[in-house]
Design a protein around this motif. Structure first.
Motif, short mmCIF file in Angstrom:
data_model
loop_
_atom_site.label_atom_id
_atom_site.label_comp_id
_atom_site.label_asym_id
_atom_site.label_seq_id
_atom_site.Cartn_x
_atom_site.Cartn_y
_atom_site.Cartn_z
N GLU A 90 0.82 -1.21 0.00
CA GLU A 90 0.00 0.00 0.00
C GLU A 90 0.86 1.26 0.00
N VAL A 93 2.37 1.83 -3.47
CA VAL A 93 1.37 2.38 -4.38
C VAL A 93 1.17 3.86 -4.10
N THR A 97 2.01 6.97 -6.60
CA THR A 97 0.99 7.96 -6.95
C THR A 97 1.52 9.37 -6.74
N THR A 120 0.14 -6.64 -5.85
CA THR A 120 -0.62 -5.44 -5.51
C THR A 120 -0.03 -4.21 -6.18
N HIS A 124 -1.56 -1.74 -9.49
CA HIS A 124 -2.05 -0.39 -9.21
C HIS A 124 -1.16 0.74 -9.75
#
Length: 451
Positions: A90, A93, A97, A120, A124
């Protein structure tokens, strides 16, 4: 390699999660090469998982001490280390971003949790993700495309490619493109404060941590202990390399070790034996975990082993111990207890004793699944090199016949190879080992004797 459009204006990120070193790191060098080609900044990103597979303060402390040294080496090369905490997938990602990188390079790791992290992230992010095997000399996907069932089938595959991949690793050069504004990053005290781990398992002091310590340990081994490596099955002899914690955390590579052995002109039977363990056996362990997603379950054992263990599942056990009794070394066997005390006190165990230790857990547990769980739990709780493919495959060899063959049938074990105290006594001075590692007696690592 995973697809996605290249954002040529963005930086290059190296997501470091297995090879924690600035030297001899193919993934880092690949990221640096791509960043220079694109003319963009380069950063290394690391996200600390506050809990990870039964790791305790002992392993986190050793790891973070080494990472601080690597951070300084990266800074000297104009490469910042971005530190985050939380779920690594997470957080990566989120970081991608924020930075819209042109490319992400990352470490290969066959463990389930790491494969899920990679899925994952690749699912993404919009940029390419390049996975680089900096752990194995022969990349795992080139060595074999299937699970190898014995070392004798895997060894020729490794040696077929070994010289092709034993190229000299170029040094890391200072990166020419600096960050205009560094992204937000935790510092090491803040990172440590976010740990949510068992602090009752304290750090051990016999190994310094970090890349420099890894190379010092290698130098000492090659000069002082390699000549006696043929006695490694005697746990009373100090002839092993002590490199396993550094190899586990990627502070040194087997690639660099083999090249250093060649540079010093070392050869002979003991050198061949060491390289067999360092290269063939370690890379076989990665092969096992890569092609056996249930590597920590009895379903990952070969079929013959599952059948024989099932036939003997209800055999009477001479003793049955619970987690706490194993953990506290409260069995009837002084030899097993000494091995457990060595693990608890020093964070390591003599290799021959680790086999005996695991096989006796099978003999004294309610069933094979319970034995496997207990052995993995204890190993990962105390060993500096726990949560490693070597550990999973070694325990699976001991309890489930992985990379082994059937032997004479016995109660409980079936045709799984068994070990006995009498067999140990034929190989080494058992009383000396018990005396060394029974609490209150002198230790090989005096500074780490607090239990």
């Amino acid at each position: 390699m995973h697809g996605g459009a290249v954002h040529t204006s963005g930086p290059v990120l190296y997501w470091m999660h297995r090879a924690f070193r600035s030297r001899d790191n193919w993934a880092l060098l690949h990221a640096a090469q791509q960043a220079r080609y694109l003319g963009v900044p380069l950063a290394v990103a690391f996200c600390l998982a506050p809990t990870f597979l039964d790791a305790t303060l002992r392993q986190y402390d050793f790891f973070l001490n080494g990472l601080e040294e690597t951070a300084r080496s990266l800074a000297e090369a104009n490469i910042p280390l971005i530190l985050r905490s939380g779920d690594p997938a997470e957080e990566m990602v989120r970081l991608c971003t924020e930075l819209t990188p042109a490319l992400v390079a990352t470490d290969f790791d066959p463990l389930r949790v790491k494969r899920q992290w990679l899925r994952t992230v690749t699912g993404h992010v919009r940029c390419p993700v390049h996975e680089v095997d900096s752990r194995n000399i022969v990349p795992a996907w080139i060595a074999s495309d299937r699970r190898e069932f014995m070392a004798k089938t895997f060894r020729p595959r490794i040696h077929r490619h070994l010289q092709d991949f034993l190229t000299v690793v170029p040094p890391l050069q200072p990166h020419p493109h600096a960050w205009p504004t560094l992204p937000g990053s935790l510092d090491f005290p803040a990172l440590r404060a976010r740990l949510r781990v068992d602090r009752s398992v304290q750090p051990v002091s016999w190994p310094r941590s970090g890349e420099a310590a890894a190379w010092d340990t290698l130098d000492t081994f090659l000069r002082e202990r390699l000549a006696g490596y043929g006695q490694r099955n005697d746990p009373n002899q100090s002839v092993c390399s002590n490199l396993s914690p550094f190899l586990h955390f990627g502070m040194i590579s087997s690639h660099a070790i083999v090249l250093e052995i060649g540079r010093r002109g070392l050869h002979g039977e003991v050198v061949d034996s060491f390289i067999e363990e360092l290269v063939v056996r370690r890379e076989l362990a990665d092969n096992f975990c890569l092609h056996t997603p249930d590597y920590d379950q009895i379903s990952g054992f070969p079929e013959w082993a599952q059948r024989t263990l099932a036939r003997h599942r209800h055999d009477p056990r001479p003793y049955v111990y619970d987690d706490a009794q194993f953990d506290r070394a409260q069995t009837h066997d002084p030899l097993w207890n000494a091995a457990q005390h060595q693990l608890v006190a020093s964070g390591k165990m003599a290799g021959y004793m680790r086999m005996y230790w695991a096989k006796k857990i099978l003999e004294w547990s309610e069933d094979p699944a319970e034995a496997l769980r207990i052995a993995i739990w204890l190993n990962d709780r105390y060993a500096l090199d726990g949560r490693e493919t070597n550990g999973y495959s070694g325990i699976a060899w001991s309890i489930g016949g992985v990379h082994d063959r059937g032997w004479t049938e016995r109660p409980i074990f079936g045709t799984i190879r068994s070990m006995s105290e009498a067999g140990c006594r034929r190989k080494f001075d058992v009383n000396r080992y018990i005396h060394t590692w029974t609490p209150g007696q002198p230790s090989l690592f005096p500074a780490s004797r607090t239990l």
